[in-house]
Structures are given as C-alpha cells and as structure tokens.
Scaffold this motif. Sequence first.
Motif, mmCIF file in Angstrom:
data_model
loop_
_atom_site.group_PDB
_atom_site.id
_atom_site.type_symbol
_atom_site.label_atom_id
_atom_site.label_comp_id
_atom_site.label_asym_id
_atom_site.label_seq_id
_atom_site.Cartn_x
_atom_site.Cartn_y
_atom_site.Cartn_z
ATOM 1 N N PHE A 70 -45.850 100.392 23.283
ATOM 2 C CA PHE A 70 -46.695 99.197 23.300
ATOM 3 C C PHE A 70 -46.370 98.352 24.528
ATOM 4 N N PHE A 71 -45.084 98.089 24.747
ATOM 5 C CA PHE A 71 -44.688 97.248 25.878
ATOM 6 C C PHE A 71 -44.859 97.985 27.205
ATOM 7 N N ARG A 77 -50.431 97.441 32.544
ATOM 8 C CA ARG A 77 -51.701 96.760 32.788
ATOM 9 C C ARG A 77 -51.473 95.491 33.608
ATOM 10 N N ILE A 78 -50.450 94.733 33.255
ATOM 11 C CA ILE A 78 -50.137 93.498 33.977
ATOM 12 C C ILE A 78 -49.749 93.811 35.423
ATOM 13 N N ALA A 85 -53.790 91.531 43.080
ATOM 14 C CA ALA A 85 -53.929 90.133 43.510
ATOM 15 C C ALA A 85 -52.848 89.728 44.506
ATOM 16 N N GLY A 86 -52.014 90.683 44.931
ATOM 17 C CA GLY A 86 -50.978 90.380 45.919
ATOM 18 C C GLY A 86 -49.686 89.863 45.333
ATOM 19 N N PHE A 87 -49.489 90.067 44.035
ATOM 20 C CA PHE A 87 -48.254 89.640 43.374
ATOM 21 C C PHE A 87 -47.421 90.859 42.981
ATOM 22 N N LEU A 88 -46.128 90.654 42.914
ATOM 23 C CA LEU A 88 -45.213 91.686 42.440
ATOM 24 C C LEU A 88 -44.784 91.339 41.021
ATOM 25 N N ALA A 89 -44.992 92.269 40.086
ATOM 26 C CA ALA A 89 -44.541 92.069 38.707
ATOM 27 C C ALA A 89 -43.142 92.645 38.562
ATOM 28 N N PHE A 90 -42.206 91.809 38.195
ATOM 29 C CA PHE A 90 -40.798 92.197 38.076
ATOM 30 C C PHE A 90 -40.437 92.175 36.593
ATOM 31 N N ASN A 295 -55.406 95.961 20.939
ATOM 32 C CA ASN A 295 -55.958 96.297 22.249
ATOM 33 C C ASN A 295 -54.916 95.963 23.322
ATOM 34 N N TYR A 296 -54.004 96.920 23.571
ATOM 35 C CA TYR A 296 -52.904 96.696 24.511
ATOM 36 C C TYR A 296 -53.420 96.268 25.882
ATOM 37 N N SER A 297 -54.417 97.027 26.366
ATOM 38 C CA SER A 297 -54.916 96.781 27.717
ATOM 39 C C SER A 297 -55.515 95.387 27.848
ATOM 40 N N GLU A 298 -56.264 94.968 26.835
ATOM 41 C CA GLU A 298 -56.911 93.661 26.898
ATOM 42 C C GLU A 298 -55.891 92.526 26.783
ATOM 43 N N ILE A 299 -54.854 92.726 25.964
ATOM 44 C CA ILE A 299 -53.799 91.710 25.872
ATOM 45 C C ILE A 299 -53.151 91.514 27.247
ATOM 46 N N GLY A 300 -52.857 92.627 27.934
ATOM 47 C CA GLY A 300 -52.267 92.544 29.273
ATOM 48 C C GLY A 300 -53.190 91.880 30.268
ATOM 49 N N ARG A 301 -54.479 92.260 30.235
ATOM 50 C CA ARG A 301 -55.442 91.680 31.184
ATOM 51 C C ARG A 301 -55.592 90.180 30.978
#
Length: 339
Positions: A70-71, A77-78, A85-90, A295-301
């Motif tokens: 799940f995570f 997705r995040i 958008a030019g951001f790094l997800a850490f 809806n994993y994908s939608e929660i992330g979006r």
Amino acid sequence: MEDFSGFVGLSRPTVSKYFNDPASVRKKTRDTIEEALKKSGFRPNMFAVNLNRRRSNIIGIVIPNTLDPFFMALTRRIEIIANEAGFLAFVLSSDGKPDIEEEAIKTFRSMNVAGAIIAPIGRETGSSTLEQLGRDIPLVYVDTPADGGASYVGTDNRQSFGLIVDYLCRSGEPPCYFGMPEVNINAVERRNAYVEAMTGFGLTPELIPLSAVATWDFERFAMDEASRLFGTLSRLPTRTIVCANDRLAFGVIAAAWAKGLKVGHGPGYDIRVAGHDDHPLSQYTCPPITTVAQNYSEIGRLAIGLLFRKLGEETQGDDMLLTQNRILLKAELMLRKSA
C-alpha cells in the motif's frame, strides 16, 4: 560552482540563476551551460543548494513501512508527480516506531524540505515534533488522520465498512469483527465504522476478543489469534469474519487452512472471511479475498496536489477536491471467493 563558472566562461550569479530556474536565463546562455554540463559532468550538490534556498525543492515523505505494498504504491505515485513538477520526493520509514518517526521529522527539518506528506503512527498523532514541523512548513497526512484540522487524504472508513457489512449481511450470516492492533487511529476508526454499520442495519456488533499487542506484523498476529479461536468454532460469534485490513485476512485464512477449515461462500464451506484495502496480493490468495478497494493512486495524487496548493504551486487540471482540507475517498466492493 566557482570551478564550473570558470569552465563555462560565465559569472557565478548567472550559473546559479540557471540552476535555480533554467527558464530564467536566455536561451543562448542556457544552451552554453547545458553543453558545458555534458562536457564536464558537473552536478551541483543538491542538498547544499537547498540549504541556501528560502524554500527547497525537496518533498519529505514519512511512512510506517516501506515493504507494505500500500505504502509502496502510494509513495511511487507521489514521487512521479513530484518529479514532473521539479521536486525531489525523499522517503523515510518510521518502521512503526515513534522514536524513529521523530528522527525522520528532525532529518527533514535539517534538510529544509519545502513540505511533507506524513502517514503518522501511534494512537496520538499530535506529537510536539510534528506540531512544530506543521508550524514551519505545509503538511498533508495520509492513511491515518491527524488530530485537529490538519490536512488529510484517505479512505472514508464509514462508507467502506458500510459497503462490506451490507454485502456480508445480504449474502449470509452477519459478520463478526477481527480488529487490527491499535498501532494508529485507523484501528479505532475502522472498529467504530463496523459498529456503526451493524447498528445501522439493526444488528448487534460482534467484536472478536483479541490480545492487546501493538505490532505491525499483522499477518503473524492474525494467524496466532485465529489459530486460538479456531480451536473450536463455537467460540466464534458467527461463521462470517470481516477483518480490519487484508493483511489480517491473510493470517486468518492461513490459520483456517492449518486447522482444516474451508474458507468460502456457499454450502460445503466452514467460514467466510472478508478484508479491507484490496491489498495487491489479495486477489492471489487461496481463496481470493472479498474486500473493499482503497484507491491508492488517487490518494497519492490528491495528497501531493493538496501539498502543492499549500506551496502555491500549480496543479494539473481544475480538481475541486483540492479546495478541501480533508478529502475522504469512496471505496469499491471487490467480490471474490473468500466470502
């Protein structure tokens, strides 16, 4: 940066301006810098650059378990949307432990992150460390709601349990409830949602007594507890069990198999087992698990979209949901062989 400025033959402020926003320099200058980058292999130190900015381009994510599908799906997705958008997800994991969660939050503070998406742990999510972080940067919570009016994206537990309880009652015996260890607020919310659904149908809620163990090893917990219960089926309030999540259902079905019990719907079966979440492996168990799908994908979006709104960033499309501070998504019933 000084060395690269000399290599490319431009001033350091011009080069720095390019790295902050390539579109802010003239095309001829941009082409010159990008050609020099190819030849030199130079890359600025991302963390050093972000420490010098008023706001960095790093998004922090804290989740309880990096191995949980799940995570994994949620963070992927995040990450994709953040990168576009030019951001790094850490991403950091709390491993289900409050002290590690606190260290992760302190790490993000030291990294000067622009904002953070948090799946908090513990019955009480309003820790002083999280509260302080929320005063400094925008926060969005996922999976488990935070106390107060903090921004949150997750599944509507009342709707999802109403859906699964309604189906189980219409198709057979009303369900008893196999709860999850109380490691976060979801444990309480889902139990309350089950009770509310049963009461709404004019039925008596049946909560299976379970050991008070605070563990994230849901499968092992459920298998051990169900093995004890299945010593004699007369100890079960009904022959239909709805679990707080699919990982618990995995353990219950494994315990039933070990006891020689047939799990399924209809004549010739001993018990029915249903879950919640639509874990990616739930359709491949034996039998496949009847559940309700988050809806994993939608929660992330929506989580990253809500965070971008807080940061003043543009979001894709004109999504009215992103004008809300608390977003609850509907679940979908997934009918399979286990119930």
